[in-house]
Design an enzyme around this catalytic site. Structure first.
Site, short mmCIF file in Angstrom:
data_model
loop_
_atom_site.label_atom_id
_atom_site.label_comp_id
_atom_site.label_asym_id
_atom_site.label_seq_id
_atom_site.Cartn_x
_atom_site.Cartn_y
_atom_site.Cartn_z
N GLU A 102 5.47 17.37 4.29
CA GLU A 102 6.72 17.98 4.76
C GLU A 102 6.84 19.40 4.21
O GLU A 102 6.84 19.59 3.00
CB GLU A 102 7.91 17.10 4.34
CG GLU A 102 7.93 15.81 5.15
CD GLU A 102 8.69 14.67 4.48
OE1 GLU A 102 9.46 14.91 3.55
OE2 GLU A 102 8.49 13.51 4.90
N GLU A 128 7.48 9.53 6.41
CA GLU A 128 6.43 9.28 5.43
C GLU A 128 5.54 8.12 5.81
O GLU A 128 4.33 8.15 5.59
CB GLU A 128 7.05 9.02 4.04
CG GLU A 128 7.58 10.27 3.35
CD GLU A 128 9.02 10.60 3.74
OE1 GLU A 128 9.62 9.81 4.51
OE2 GLU A 128 9.54 11.63 3.28
N HIS A 162 15.05 11.32 -7.57
CA HIS A 162 14.09 12.44 -7.61
C HIS A 162 13.53 12.66 -9.02
O HIS A 162 13.16 13.78 -9.35
CB HIS A 162 14.76 13.74 -7.16
CG HIS A 162 15.09 13.81 -5.70
ND1 HIS A 162 16.15 13.15 -5.14
CD2 HIS A 162 14.49 14.46 -4.68
CE1 HIS A 162 16.20 13.41 -3.84
NE2 HIS A 162 15.20 14.21 -3.54
C1 LIG Z 1 12.33 9.93 2.22
C2 LIG Z 1 12.54 11.35 1.91
N1 LIG Z 1 11.68 12.26 2.40
C3 LIG Z 1 11.85 13.57 2.14
C4 LIG Z 1 12.90 14.00 1.39
C5 LIG Z 1 13.07 15.45 1.04
N2 LIG Z 1 14.11 16.04 1.84
C6 LIG Z 1 15.38 16.09 1.39
S1 LIG Z 1 16.41 16.71 2.52
C7 LIG Z 1 15.18 16.94 3.63
C8 LIG Z 1 15.48 17.51 4.97
C9 LIG Z 1 16.44 16.69 5.72
O1 LIG Z 1 16.68 17.28 6.94
P1 LIG Z 1 17.83 16.74 7.87
O2 LIG Z 1 17.72 15.28 8.01
O3 LIG Z 1 17.79 17.54 9.12
O4 LIG Z 1 19.16 17.03 7.06
P2 LIG Z 1 19.77 18.44 6.64
O5 LIG Z 1 19.15 18.83 5.35
O6 LIG Z 1 19.48 19.42 7.70
O7 LIG Z 1 21.22 18.17 6.47
C10 LIG Z 1 13.97 16.52 3.11
C11 LIG Z 1 12.68 16.58 3.79
C12 LIG Z 1 13.78 13.01 0.89
N3 LIG Z 1 14.81 13.34 0.11
N4 LIG Z 1 13.59 11.72 1.18
#
Ligand SMILES: Cc1ncc(C[n+]2csc(CCOP(=O)(O)OP(=O)(O)O)c2C)c(N)n1
Ligand SMILES: [Mg+2]
Lengths: 323, 333
Positions: free
Chosen positions: B30, B70, B139
């Site tokens: 990611e 994932e 985290h």
């Molecule tokens: C299972 C998991 N994968 C990756 C992440 C890392 N991560 C945190 S927020 C995010 C982006 C989320 O995007 P979106 O769902 O569009 O929400 P937004 O941040 O735009 O509100 C990622 C990849 C995570 N916290 N949990």
């Protein structure tokens, strides 16, 4: 539109509270006093408030890492939230959760979440509990565009449909998951288009327009309450800050946020509409702005002057009961 | 001449050198590029911690952003590995393993054995571990013992930039699935790292410090903390031998046992929660193989049996500190 003056004032107040809360957390974060990871909801207020205005404390919501707005919209108390963000003992989660884990089960707020896509399965469970408890409650999962691609989300859509659960899945498409555009990561035109594959209604709504969200939310929630099953609603909206506080946002065009704030600010749109149509007057809004500014000021000072947890707190609350 | 670089740069360099060496090496995760489909810059992030920055410019399509999915992309890395590629996938935080664990522990880990030896799965899953960033319960965990528990997986916990580069190069070249755990509090530490390519073999512990009075075994960031404790104790006349096993699976028990035979005392420092941890595992194995050499109980210095807390005061208590290590050692003498 069937909102009376009290409801309009309430909607504006909630949206203003969220905006002021987030703008202030942004400022305070820059001073280095707020620890950890913070994701701000500014720009997306109409979605949280448009949905939560239809909900009572018995109805449940599940939120995301970008959870402050959902919390405030669902009625979580602001001082407790701010103290939590500062890691204080009187925080709503005793300083153990922080920004990414704010929860208040009494208010039907099942938690912000550090795991993207963790909310929808939990919301199936909330819907299931409501069904057994026959209390007419509904359950709403807020997910981002990024989370809409997660297996847990897709599986939950299917499960909610198969079990005919009183669930509403709200995809807040703010254009990005971190630095990745939703035009790239989502394989179809609209996230809501996926609803068809799971046998439920899918609706796209302008997430900057409180009134549009309120209406669409009302229909889906009514349907779920009456046993009509789940819905998927996509709010197209924008975030005004970076993915997290500290994000340099190089994936965005230089003036993107500036332009968005001018053309697509849900609070401005709300104000323009209610003033234009004479539903509220300028004084109403100014009074709320002032009141909210004081509330946020108080919350920050209160948090900063509150005690941190102490060493005895480290091992409490791991279990309900552990011999 | 010394060339001082950060842990982050060392990992980046290892990836770059391996991708240059072998066209079968591909990378995914990611925002490992960042900016896909957006109007601004590509390679806007180069990974959430900037570890893959610049690889897109050099290798183009051989590094791929993924949607947040994932289970599918870690599984795709595993599947591609069985089909002749050498994928290096990034699972942003080890805490997210819950979302994709099946593809790792039932699939990748077991192909070789279940298929009667016919399959090889040369996949690397890079992931970040550890508390200290006030990042709270989702985290901050150090879940490598869970992977260590699974036969078929190799697990690496590097403790410094030099170690990270050599161990990652070995991980990419290794023909088994490897979980590569990068501690977040190590990202910006610096040291002298050779520019050329080198591999550090798995299962060979590094004796970071010689000493005859007590053996400390530590992983990742805990090696640094143990070295601090050892310097303090040296001033009091206690000489610690500090051993960094580098990999939890395979584990170089021989080096640990040899040291315990010399010192008679063992302290294991592990940031994981204590139950079924590396600390518990090594204590048990040393008791089994070198009980006669032990002149006191084996001490475990670990995080407590609770999730990582958010508040700074609580998190500081959660993470094993040099003080806790020195206390444990003093209690033996
Ligand atoms: C299972 C998991 N994968 C990756 C992440 C890392 N991560 C945190 S927020 C995010 C982006 C989320 O995007 P979106 O769902 O569009 O929400 P937004 O941040 O735009 O509100 C990622 C990849 C995570 N916290 N949990
Ligand atoms: Mg998004």
């Amino acid at each position: 539109m069937n909102l009376n003056e009290t409801q309009l004032l309430q909607a504006y107040r909630k949206m203003r509270q969220i905006r002021a809360f987030e703008d202030r957390v942004h400022e305070e974060f820059a001073t280095g006093e707020i620890p950890g990871f913070v994701h701000l909801y500014a720009g997306e207020e109409a979605s949280a408030v448009g949905f939560c205005m239809h909900l009572t404390d018995e109805d449940r919501i599940a939120s995301t890492h970008r959870g402050h707005g959902h919390c405030i919209a669902k009625g979580v108390e602001i001082n407790g939230m701010m103290s939590e963000i500062y890691g204080r003992r009187n925080g709503i989660c005793a300083g153990k959760g922080g920004s990414m884990h704010i929860a208040d089960l009494e208010k039907g707020m099942m938690g912000a979440n550090g795991i993207v896509g963790a909310g929808p399965p939990l919301i199936c469970g909330a819907g299931l509990a409501a069904k057994f408890q026959k209390n007419g409650a509904v359950a709403v999962a807020f997910v981002g565009d990024g989370a809409s691609n997660q297996g847990t989300t897709m599986e939950s859509l299917n499960l909610a449909s198969v079990w005919n659960l009183p669930c509403i899945f709200v995809a807040e498409n703010n254009g990005y998951a971190e630095a990745t555009s939703s035009t790239w990561s989502v394989s179809c035109e609209n996230i809501a288009d996926r609803a068809a594959a799971f046998g439920m209604p899918g609706v796209v709504v302008d997430g900057h327009d409180f009134f549009a969200v309120y209406e669409v939310a009302g229909e889906a929630i009514k349907r779920a309450r009456e046993g009509g099953g789940p819905s998927l609603i996509e709010c197209k909206l924008n975030r005004f800050y970076g993915h997290f506080e500290g994000d340099a946002q190089k994936y965005r065009l230089k003036d993107e946020v500036k332009n968005l704030k001018q053309s697509n600010d849900c609070l401005k749109k709300f104000a323009d509409k209610v003033l234009d149509q004479g539903l509220l007057n300028k004084k109403h809004l100014a009074e709320i702005d002032e009141l909210v500014a004081e509330e946020i000021d108080f919350a920050v000072n209160h948090a900063k002057s509150s005690e941190k947890p102490n060493s005895a707190d480290l091992l409490t609350d791991v279990y309900v009961n552990y011999p | 001449m010394a060339r001082i670089i950060t842990f982050r740069e060392a990992v980046n360099e290892a990836l770059l050198q391996e991708m240059e060496r072998d066209p079968k090496v591909i990378a995914m995760g990611e925002d490992v590029i960042g900016g896909s489909g957006a109007k601004g810059e590509m390679d806007a992030w180069g990974g959430p911690f900037g570890f893959t920055k610049g690889l897109y410019g050099k290798f183009g399509d051989r590094i791929m952003d993924t949607p947040i999915t994932e289970s599918a992309f870690i599984g795709a890395a595993v599947g591609a590995a069985v089909c002749g590629m050498r994928p290096v996938a990034e699972l942003m935080y080890i805490d997210f393993m819950g979302v994709c664990f099946d593809q790792i522990f039932n699939q990748a880990a077991k192909f070789k054995y279940m298929f009667g030896g016919k399959a090889e799965t040369p996949v690397v899953i890079r992931t970040s571990i550890g508390a200290g960033l006030r990042a709270a319960s989702h985290h901050s965990q150090s879940l490598y013992p869970i992977f260590t528990h699974i036969p078929g997986l190799k697990v690496v916990v590097p403790s410094s930039p030099y170690e990270a580069k050599g161990l990652l190069i070995q991980a990419v070249r290794d023909n088994d699935p490897v979980i590569f755990c990068e501690h977040k509090s190590l990202h910006y530490i610096q040291e002298d790292v050779p520019e050329g390519s080198y591999a550090i073999p798995f299962g060979e512990a590094n004796i970071v410090r010689d000493g005859g009075d007590v053996t400390i075994v530590a992983f990742g960031l805990m090696v640094q903390k143990s070295m601090e404790a050892a310097s303090k104790l040296a001033k009091e006349g206690i000489q610690c031998e500090v051993i960094d096993p580098r990999t939890t699976s395979p584990l170089d028990l021989e080096t640990i046992v040899e040291s315990v035979e010399k010192t008679g005392y063992l302290v294991v420092v592990d940031e994981s929660n204590p139950r079924c941890s590396m600390a518990a595992d090594i204590s048990a194995q040393v008791s089994d193989q070198a009980f006669g050499s032990l002149r006191g109980p084996v001490k475990m210095v670990t995080a407590p049996h609770c999730p990582p807390p958010f508040s700074d005061v609580l998190e500081d208590l959660y993470i094993p500190s040099p003080n806790k290590i020195t206390e444990a050692i003093r209690s033996l003498k």
